[in-house]
Motif scaffolding. Structure first.
Motif, PDB file in Angstrom:
ATOM      1  N   ARG A 145       0.717  -1.272  -0.213  1.00  0.00           N
ATOM      2  CA  ARG A 145      -0.026   0.006  -0.002  1.00  0.00           C
ATOM      3  C   ARG A 145       0.723   1.335   0.045  1.00  0.00           C
ATOM      4  O   ARG A 145       0.369   2.154  -0.595  1.00  0.00           O
ATOM      5  N   LEU A 146       1.845   1.183   0.544  1.00  0.00           N
ATOM      6  CA  LEU A 146       2.865   2.327   0.781  1.00  0.00           C
ATOM      7  C   LEU A 146       3.499   2.669  -0.695  1.00  0.00           C
ATOM      8  O   LEU A 146       3.500   3.718  -1.097  1.00  0.00           O
ATOM      9  N   PHE A 147       3.829   1.465  -1.513  1.00  0.00           N
ATOM     10  CA  PHE A 147       4.343   1.651  -2.596  1.00  0.00           C
ATOM     11  C   PHE A 147       3.345   2.218  -3.654  1.00  0.00           C
ATOM     12  O   PHE A 147       3.435   3.105  -4.461  1.00  0.00           O
ATOM     13  N   LEU A 148       1.960   1.584  -3.658  1.00  0.00           N
ATOM     14  CA  LEU A 148       1.156   1.987  -4.441  1.00  0.00           C
ATOM     15  C   LEU A 148       0.916   3.760  -4.079  1.00  0.00           C
ATOM     16  O   LEU A 148       0.676   4.397  -5.199  1.00  0.00           O
ATOM     17  N   TRP A 173      -5.587   2.474   0.263  1.00  0.00           N
ATOM     18  CA  TRP A 173      -5.774   2.355   1.618  1.00  0.00           C
ATOM     19  C   TRP A 173      -7.257   1.597   1.978  1.00  0.00           C
ATOM     20  O   TRP A 173      -7.333   1.551   3.054  1.00  0.00           O
ATOM     21  N   ARG A 174      -8.187   1.717   0.927  1.00  0.00           N
ATOM     22  CA  ARG A 174      -9.356   1.381   1.401  1.00  0.00           C
ATOM     23  C   ARG A 174      -9.811  -0.124   0.710  1.00  0.00           C
ATOM     24  O   ARG A 174     -10.269  -0.867   1.285  1.00  0.00           O
ATOM     25  N   TRP A 175      -9.995  -0.101  -0.699  1.00  0.00           N
ATOM     26  CA  TRP A 175     -10.307  -1.331  -1.191  1.00  0.00           C
ATOM     27  C   TRP A 175      -9.324  -2.297  -1.309  1.00  0.00           C
ATOM     28  O   TRP A 175      -9.732  -3.504  -0.694  1.00  0.00           O
ATOM     29  N   ALA A 176      -8.109  -2.117  -1.216  1.00  0.00           N
ATOM     30  CA  ALA A 176      -7.163  -3.006  -1.533  1.00  0.00           C
ATOM     31  C   ALA A 176      -6.782  -3.652  -0.302  1.00  0.00           C
ATOM     32  O   ALA A 176      -6.070  -4.750  -0.073  1.00  0.00           O
ATOM     33  N   GLY A 177      -7.157  -3.081   0.974  1.00  0.00           N
ATOM     34  CA  GLY A 177      -6.795  -3.554   2.230  1.00  0.00           C
ATOM     35  C   GLY A 177      -7.962  -4.407   2.743  1.00  0.00           C
ATOM     36  O   GLY A 177      -7.930  -4.776   3.881  1.00  0.00           O
ATOM     37  N   LYS A 178      -8.947  -4.645   1.982  1.00  0.00           N
ATOM     38  CA  LYS A 178     -10.006  -5.709   2.296  1.00  0.00           C
ATOM     39  C   LYS A 178      -9.849  -6.856   1.617  1.00  0.00           C
ATOM     40  O   LYS A 178      -9.738  -7.098   0.571  1.00  0.00           O
TER      41      LYS A 178
END
Length: 358
Positions: free
Chosen positions: A20-23, A166-171
């Motif tokens: 997520r940090l990279f994205l 931070w929202r969709w990819a984290g689920k």
């Protein structure tokens, strides 16, 4: 309700913090660049648009002339001083447009503007009623307003990408609630054809526009110049100008020469019809050496407009560079045809493709 998603062989897992940090950093670049360009163009668009609400008054040109600046970009600056009356008070203005000075790389264009604003000429000035000392002779360009939408695409991509990270990819996506669609099925969908048509239409449009400016217009000028009048001229100055950008340094020939038509002196700095700048300093330096200051030679003058002249009216080698945009035209036309065929074919059955998963 089930949704279409890319099919995964294993249970979907949330993206890790490193991913997520990279994205976020990746899309932050898009967001930052887009925001800077939006702010820059937005400021210019605002300054241009506001002049359309300024009041028009009659002005008188006091003086006008052409000043040559020691710079590689737009060195010929037209200076115009004019006076106007607003609310009973007399004011003096020097701004030509919202950006300030009128500068050109083509001396002929500068000369035409100066002649249209000769001393004593009556012209229209646009005055800021809130600050009457602010006035321009030319209103701003309204096409800058829709131009702001282009960098906004990068802003949307950047902001959307960060939200995705931070929202969709984290689920995690619970198994049993997705609809399975293979990649081959998605590629054959009507949406894929529409995407191809839009993507390659952009290539075709850009390639076509650049081809017209880089090849078609110079060729038409060369053909028209066969009827231009051969006129004696004298070289005043000659140099190779360099133009630096993020893609490197390019060069252009700038030979300023004077000539007379019907007893009046004119000047031009056009060498040929190609215009612009390109790589290859040596070839341009050789042309400049052939035209040292003081050399007497001939130029070709447009009989319909004496401010337009060239030293070389035939085909030159660098004209072939104008054919490069045809690569984009070919890619765009081929991709557009591909997209139309896919759209007409519609979705096709794929052997072994899996269906709904409940």
């Amino acid at each position: 309700m089930a949704r279409w998603k890319f099919r995964s062989q294993a249970e979907s897992r949330p993206m890790g913090i490193a991913g997520r940090l990279f994205l976020s950093l990746f899309f932050l670049f898009f967001l930052g660049i887009g925001s800077i360009v939006v702010a820059f163009i937005g400021r210019e668009a605002y300054q241009s648009a506001r002049t359309w609400f300024w009041e028009s008054v009659e002005a008188e040109v006091v003086s006008s002339g052409i000043r040559e600046e020691d710079r590689d970009s737009n060195p010929y600056v037209v200076e115009i001083e004019y006076t106007y009356e607003f609310n009973g008070q007399r004011h003096t203005g020097t701004r030509f447009k919202p950006g300030g000075e009128a500068a050109f790389s083509d001396y002929g264009r500068a000369q035409r503007l100066r002649d249209a604003h000769a001393a004593g000429a009556r012209v229209t000035a646009y005055v800021n009623s809130a600050a009457p000392s602010q006035a321009v002779l030319k209103r701003g360009q309204l096409w800058l307003i829709p131009l702001v939408l282009f960098p906004m695409i990068f802003v949307v991509i950047g902001a959307g990408g960060i939200w995705f990270a931070w929202r969709w990819a984290g689920k995690a996506v619970p198994p049993g609630r997705q609809v399975v669609e293979s990649i081959s099925e998605r590629a054959r969908s009507p949406g894929g054809g529409c995407f191809l048509i839009g993507f390659f239409s952009f290539f075709l449009l850009i390639g076509g526009v650049v081809f017209v400016f880089m090849f078609v217009r110079p060729v038409l000028g060369i053909l028209d110049a066969r009827n231009w009048v051969e006129t004696p001229c004298v070289v005043e100055s000659s140099q190779v100008r360099s133009h630096s950008s993020d893609d490197g340094t390019t060069y252009s020939v700038d030979i300023l020469y004077r000539y007379e038509v019907n007893g009046r002196e004119y000047k031009s700095n056009r060498y040929h019809f190609m215009g612009g700048s390109s790589s290859g300093w040596g070839a341009k330096r050789a042309i400049v050496r052939e035209h040292p200051p003081g050399r007497e030679t001939v130029c070709y003058v447009n009989p319909r407009d004496s401010t337009e002249a060239v030293l070389e009216r035939g085909f030159t080698h660098d004209l072939w560079f104008g054919l490069i945009p045809l690569v984009f035209v070919g890619v765009g036309a081929g991709g557009l045809l591909w997209g139309v065929r896919k759209l007409r074919a519609g979705p096709a059955a794929v052997p072994g493709a899996r269906g709904w998963v409940q």
